[in-house]
Scaffold this active site. Structure first.
Site, PDB file in Angstrom:
ATOM      1  N   GLU A   1    -111.904 -17.574  27.340  1.00 37.38           N
ATOM      2  CA  GLU A   1    -111.164 -17.157  28.966  1.00 37.38           C
ATOM      3  C   GLU A   1    -110.113 -16.206  28.663  1.00 37.38           C
ATOM      4  OE1 GLU A   1    -111.530 -21.945  30.493  1.00 37.38           O
ATOM      5  OE2 GLU A   1    -109.978 -21.740  28.971  1.00 37.38           O
TER       6      GLU A   1
HETATM    7  C1  ACM Z   1    -112.686 -23.917  26.288  1.00 35.37           C
HETATM    8  O1  ACM Z   1    -112.973 -24.920  26.463  1.00 35.37           O
HETATM    9  N1  ACM Z   1    -111.816 -22.859  27.025  1.00 35.37           N
HETATM   10  C2  ACM Z   1    -113.009 -23.204  25.046  1.00 35.37           C
END
Ligand code: ACM
Length: 493
Positions: A310
């Site tokens: 992310e």
């Molecule tokens: C994640 O759940 N951002 C790896």
């Protein structure tokens, strides 16, 4: 005279025979509700009687196995263990034999002895325990893991849990043959490991947690204590420093790590994808090198997890450059890198493991590069997902995950093209947005973890959902007896 003597002896024997009460009704070994289910169990005649009053000789048993059982209140057993490298068993496999005379565990390696010890722990827990002692059904268990890596992740970054809580978690998950503890040590909300060359990371970056409550961090000595405790319960610690995104805590501690040179305010919310390290500054790589160097020095396990998920505000080329360089830094410090599935975009060094959580296409990219994949799809293995809409804590952005959903899937069927050989194992992550206490950890972890432990350990063709539920019912009672606040799943109602 001789006749009278013979008569006396016969009467005596008869009386003794009558005085020895029969053993309690006892299920055969193969019916005990063991989780994860062993590969093979065979029953033999008789039983082993363990007298509560008696001291047994366990001088032939591995000291680690004896200590582990003692930590669970099992003080004395006629137990012997043997590591025989010549045994034709795979890594982590074991042979457990119970006869009327005693118990033996044999394996090719220490992991196998520990796995056999946790099976014995469960055999003891589910065998009749009477005033006259414990009665174990005789038989043999031959068992081996489906996957080498069976992991549990605890997010101590969003909510900080101290050493005692982490140890309590280790104790709870060890009986289910979880052999890796992944610690998510840094995120936007907190930095949780002392780094001596960058002290503000912990002292400033570790001040808070989600909701703005006081945070904390592990000193390196405390981290080493956790690592050693985990090792004594058959577990390898995998530390994660999440980069280049999820770094607001580090960015609040050191201004020079920011794109604009300005330190960030602490962040106590639950949004993601807004922070990034600067991939084009030399100081960034000095920082990463120092952190990895210090962490590698106190981490005996092979892996350091670099996060990589992310990173929404990191430009693509910067992300690629950064993830490549960090993999190399990890290798330079003698370790292998692990990263969330997005890291495959950057290209992977030899030995880097991609952890599939949300993007099957990236997992496939990793597989095509010849790298192993760790399977932890959010829709099946994320322990922070609610069981259903009534769950008192947890999130549901990926799915609601009840026990049936955690059990009824096969890791090799998840992504077309990813086969058994490509899979390192499976992991169940518990993210920390909504958990505040060990009770919260228990509620989200149990009993679902038992389903996932069996997915990771037991061969697919041996798994059977209705038989699992039979065993889970008994396990649920055992968990409660141990004071573990397991969730009352609807699948057992
Ligand atoms: C994640 O759940 N951002 C790896």
């Amino acid at each position: 005279m001789r006749h009278i003597l013979l008569l006396c002896l016969t009467v005596l024997l008869f009386a003794c025979g009558n005085d020895t009460p029969p053993p309690p009704a006892m299920p055969p070994l193969s019916d005990l509700p063991l989780v994860p289910l062993p590969v093979e169990m065979s029953n033999t005649e008789g039983y082993l009687h363990l007298d509560h009053e008696k001291e047994y000789d366990h001088s032939g048993a591995d000291a680690g196995a004896v200590d582990y059982l003692k930590s669970k209140g099992i003080m004395s057993l006629p137990l012997a263990t043997a590591v025989e490298e010549s045994l034709t068993l795979p890594e982590g496999a074991y042979l457990l034999e119970i006869t009327p005379e005693g118990i033996t565990i044999s394996a090719r390696d220490a992991a196998g002895i520990f796995n056999g010890t946790t099976t014995l722990e469960q055999v003891l827990a589910f065998s009749p325990n009477t005033e006259r002692g414990r009665f174990l059904p005789a038989g043999t268990i031959t068992d081996m893991p489906r996957f080498a890596y069976r992991g549990y992740m605890l997010d101590v970054a969003r909510t900080f849990f101290g050493v005692d809580t982490v140890k309590a978690v280790i104790d709870r998950i060890a009986p289910y043959k979880i052999n890796h503890l992944h610690l998510h040590l840094s995120d936007d909300q907190g930095w949780r490991i002392e780094i001596k060359s960058w002290p503000n990371l912990a002292t400033i970056g570790g001040q808070f947690e989600v909701d703005g409550t006081p945070g904390g961090y592990f000193t390196q000595e405390q981290y080493k204590e956790i690592v050693a405790y985990a090792a004594s319960r058959g577990m390898t610690v995998v530390p994660e420093i999440d980069m280049p995104g999820h770094t607001n805590a580090a960015l609040s501690a050191y201004a020079e790590l920011n794109l604009d040179g300005q330190a960030r305010d602490p962040y106590t919310g639950t949004e993601v994808g807004f922070s990034t390290l600067d991939a084009n500054k030399e100081v960034t790589y000095q920082f990463v090198d120092d952190v990895i160097r210090e962490l590698a020095a106190i981490t005996p396990g092979p892996y350091i997890h670099l996060g990589g998920d992310e990173s929404a505000v990191t430009p693509h080329d910067d992300y690629v450059k950064f993830v490549r360089e960090v993999q190399q830094i990890i290798i330079n410090h003698g370790k292998l890198a692990m990263g969330w599935d997005e890291v495959a975009i950057a290209g992977l060094a030899e030995g880097t493991v991609a952890q599939l959580w949300n993007h099957t296409e990236y997992a496939l990219m990793a597989q095509k590069l010849g790298n192993k994949v760790l399977i932890s799809p959010a829709t099946r293995t994320y322990l922070d997902m609610q069981y259903d809409s009534l769950s008192r804590i947890g999130l549901h952005w990926a799915a609601y995950i009840e026990v049936d959903s955690a059990y009824l899937w096969d890791p090799v069927k998840l992504v077309d093209g990813i086969t058994n050989e490509d899979i390192l194992g499976i992991e169940a992550p518990l993210w920390g947005e909504t958990i505040r206490s060990i009770e919260d950890i228990d509620y989200l972890t149990f009993p679902r973890l038992l389903a996932l432990a069996e997915v990771g350990w037991t061969q697919q063709n041996k798994r059977n959902y209705s038989d699992f539920l039979r065993r889970l019912k008994a396990q649920q009672v055992w968990l409660k007896e141990q004071g573990i606040g397991t969730y009352d799943t609807r699948v057992l109602k």
